[in-house]
Design a protein around this motif. Structure first.
Motif, mmCIF file in Angstrom:
data_model
loop_
_atom_site.group_PDB
_atom_site.id
_atom_site.type_symbol
_atom_site.label_atom_id
_atom_site.label_comp_id
_atom_site.label_asym_id
_atom_site.label_seq_id
_atom_site.Cartn_x
_atom_site.Cartn_y
_atom_site.Cartn_z
ATOM 1 N N ASP A 238 0.846 -1.195 0.000
ATOM 2 C CA ASP A 238 0.000 0.000 0.000
ATOM 3 C C ASP A 238 0.886 1.251 0.000
ATOM 4 O O ASP A 238 1.901 1.298 0.698
ATOM 5 N N THR A 239 0.481 2.268 -0.746
ATOM 6 C CA THR A 239 1.296 3.479 -0.894
ATOM 7 C C THR A 239 1.647 4.113 0.443
ATOM 8 O O THR A 239 2.757 4.596 0.662
ATOM 9 N N ALA A 240 0.687 4.093 1.383
ATOM 10 C CA ALA A 240 0.896 4.781 2.662
ATOM 11 C C ALA A 240 1.732 3.979 3.653
ATOM 12 O O ALA A 240 2.140 4.527 4.685
ATOM 13 N N PHE A 241 2.011 2.700 3.367
ATOM 14 C CA PHE A 241 2.627 1.828 4.360
ATOM 15 C C PHE A 241 3.988 2.349 4.817
ATOM 16 O O PHE A 241 4.227 2.558 6.013
ATOM 17 N N TYR A 242 4.895 2.559 3.896
ATOM 18 C CA TYR A 242 6.218 3.089 4.252
ATOM 19 C C TYR A 242 6.204 4.614 4.333
ATOM 20 O O TYR A 242 6.966 5.202 5.111
ATOM 21 N N LEU A 243 5.336 5.247 3.548
ATOM 22 C CA LEU A 243 5.285 6.702 3.537
ATOM 23 C C LEU A 243 4.968 7.259 4.925
ATOM 24 O O LEU A 243 5.534 8.279 5.332
ATOM 25 N N GLN A 244 4.077 6.592 5.667
ATOM 26 C CA GLN A 244 3.715 7.094 6.996
ATOM 27 C C GLN A 244 4.926 7.146 7.930
ATOM 28 O O GLN A 244 5.068 8.073 8.747
ATOM 29 N N HIS A 245 5.816 6.179 7.801
ATOM 30 C CA HIS A 245 7.016 6.155 8.648
ATOM 31 C C HIS A 245 8.027 7.213 8.199
ATOM 32 O O HIS A 245 8.699 7.832 9.032
ATOM 33 N N CYS A 246 8.128 7.428 6.878
ATOM 34 C CA CYS A 246 9.017 8.477 6.368
ATOM 35 C C CYS A 246 8.566 9.849 6.854
ATOM 36 O O CYS A 246 9.387 10.676 7.271
ATOM 37 N N VAL A 247 7.273 10.095 6.805
ATOM 38 C CA VAL A 247 6.731 11.382 7.260
ATOM 39 C C VAL A 247 6.968 11.554 8.760
ATOM 40 O O VAL A 247 7.400 12.630 9.211
ATOM 41 N N LYS A 248 6.707 10.510 9.522
ATOM 42 C CA LYS A 248 6.911 10.592 10.973
ATOM 43 C C LYS A 248 8.370 10.909 11.293
ATOM 44 O O LYS A 248 8.656 11.753 12.163
ATOM 45 N N ALA A 249 9.289 10.250 10.606
ATOM 46 C CA ALA A 249 10.716 10.477 10.859
ATOM 47 C C ALA A 249 11.106 11.915 10.540
ATOM 48 O O ALA A 249 11.785 12.582 11.323
ATOM 49 N N CYS A 250 10.677 12.411 9.366
ATOM 50 C CA CYS A 250 11.051 13.767 8.968
ATOM 51 C C CYS A 250 10.440 14.814 9.888
ATOM 52 O O CYS A 250 11.066 15.821 10.203
#
Length: 448
Positions: free
Chosen positions: A252-264
């Motif tokens: 799912d598109t949001a699966f890794y993206l959510q962690h990238c956003v949280k980290a940044c």
């Protein structure tokens, strides 16, 4: 070696050198999906990570084990259960996770112990150290679902990890954590990697995943007209994430993206989603200008932004020395005031020290990047590339297929960044009429 190899290798190696200098002493947290190891990618990944470490990068490696645990469960005739995108870890699943983690740690340590002659690992000494660096807590019961032995990160032993990295070792973490009472909890690779990157304030968080990255139009099929978006500013990534459904699986598109956003959002300047199926994707992302996959970058709005009328004075002051020495074509204040919204600027503490303008030619599906300038006091720090990336994003957002520049002195800088020289006859008709033959500017084009 052939003369052709020498001719291509030398300029290539020189072009990589700035990135080697840039990343020396930095800390990267790398999360490898268990699917990458199941697909047989571990040997090459180990070689690339060893090479990156040899160039002075401190590495924390977090492995996943989703398919390995599922394989163990299937062998025992036990069904894998998920909810809310997480595994429900009963006692059987916990045993399988412990077995899979032990086997994978053995395989990873073995991969970093290779040293055969005539291989990338020849002469390398990579110490891999694991430990109880993660304290965990139970997920508990969510919406009536008991997650049993599934856990979440409570605390990261940052001091212990930093001491290990300073010792020169690579830190290896399994997605396991332990409570103060000694109870083991099954965690997710993504949460462990993100939590560690945040606590260490790492320079990069990198996920090697099943997906190639985030496409410019995530809701549309892949294709030449829907490429991977190589760079997402944090604000754009947050907006995209808010529009996506909650992820339930890694594809799912949001699966890794959510962690990238949280980290940044928590202080990690850059986070990356890379495809493990591409051989050398780590090296391509870290040491090549355009990279591969998607990078989410925390660029403060007050640092890199579109210009306003209030910035005209700062732009004029920046470009004036370059107009005097002939590097740039002279522009008067009226022209810049009129075109202020075409400019992108880098500003710090109220001082503009970088700019570029984008002039679109929609009928030809292209645009001119003009007046790319970085203050002499801040050159060689990557600001020119940051402006170029933003200009490329603006052009893509307009639906354009390419950008071009006219230059008399800096063509090699652009060629290294993906531009190719063309005949001035290539120019759109409207721009061709304004071409100054006496100046003899070179025309360079980059396809987006």
């Amino acid at each position: 070696m052939s003369a052709v190899f020498n001719f291509t290798f030398v300029p290539w190696f020189r072009s990589v050198a700035p990135y080697i200098h840039l990343h020396r002493g930095k800390t990267f947290v790398v999360g490898i999906a268990g699917e990458a190891i199941a697909a047989g990618k571990l040997p090459h990944l180990a070689q690339d990570l060893a090479l990156i470490q040899s160039m002075g990068v401190k590495i924390v490696l977090v492995h996943g084990f989703r398919p390995q645990v599922n394989e163990q469960l299937a062998a025992k005739g036990h069904e894998a259960k998920y909810s809310h995108g997480m595994r429900i870890t009963d006692s059987v699943a916990l045993d399988c996770a412990q077995e899979a983690a032990g086997q994978l740690r053995y395989e990873i340590e073995a991969a970093f112990s290779q040293g055969l002659p005539n291989t990338p690992m020849a002469g390398s000494t990579v110490r891999v150290i694991s430990g109880n660096f993660i304290t965990a807590r139970p997920v508990g019961i969510v919406d009536g679902v008991d997650f049993k032995h599934s856990g979440m990160v409570r605390k990261v032993d940052t001091a212990g990890i930093k001491r290990t990295l300073d010792f020169g070792a690579m830190v290896l973490l399994s997605p396991f954590g332990f409570s103060p009472t000694g109870e083991a909890f099954n965690l997710t690779m993504e949460e462990v990697a993100t939590s560690v990157a945040i606590e260490l304030q790492a320079d990069k968080l990198i996920f090697l995943t099943e997906i190639p990255g985030i496409r410019t139009s995530p809701d549309q099929p892949e294709g030449e007209d829907n490429p991977i978006d190589t760079e997402l500013p944090l604000a754009a990534a947050e907006k995209l994430l808010a529009s996506l459904p909650n992820p339930t699986q890694p594809t799912d598109t949001a699966f890794y993206l959510q962690h990238c956003v949280k980290a940044c959002k928590s202080g990690v300047e850059r986070s990356h989603i890379l495809p493990f199926v591409v051989d050398g994707s780590l090296l391509l992302e870290i040491y090549v200008h355009d990279g591969i996959g998607t990078m989410v970058i925390d660029e403060k709005l007050e640092s890199l932004r579109e210009a306003t009328a209030d910035d005209v004075g700062g732009i004029l002051q920046l470009i004036e020395p370059f107009e005097k020495d002939g590097t740039l074509v002279k522009r008067d204040r009226t022209e810049i005031e009129r075109d202020a919204d075409h400019y992108t600027v880098i500003e710090h503490d109220g001082v503009i020290f970088g700019c570029a303008a984008l002039y679109p030619y929609p009928e030809a599906k292209t645009a001119e990047m003009a007046a790319l300038t970085v203050s002499p006091h801040s050159q060689s720090q990557g600001d020119g590339e940051r402006i170029l990336k933003r200009i490329e994003q603006r052009a893509r957002g307009m639906g354009l297929k390419s950008i071009f520049v006219l230059t008399t002195r800096t063509m090699h800088w652009f060629i290294k960044r993906g531009f190719a020289q063309v005949d001035p006859e290539w120019l759109p008709e409207a721009r061709k009429r304004k071409y100054n033959i006496n100046r003899k500017s070179q025309v360079l084009v980059k396809n987006l």
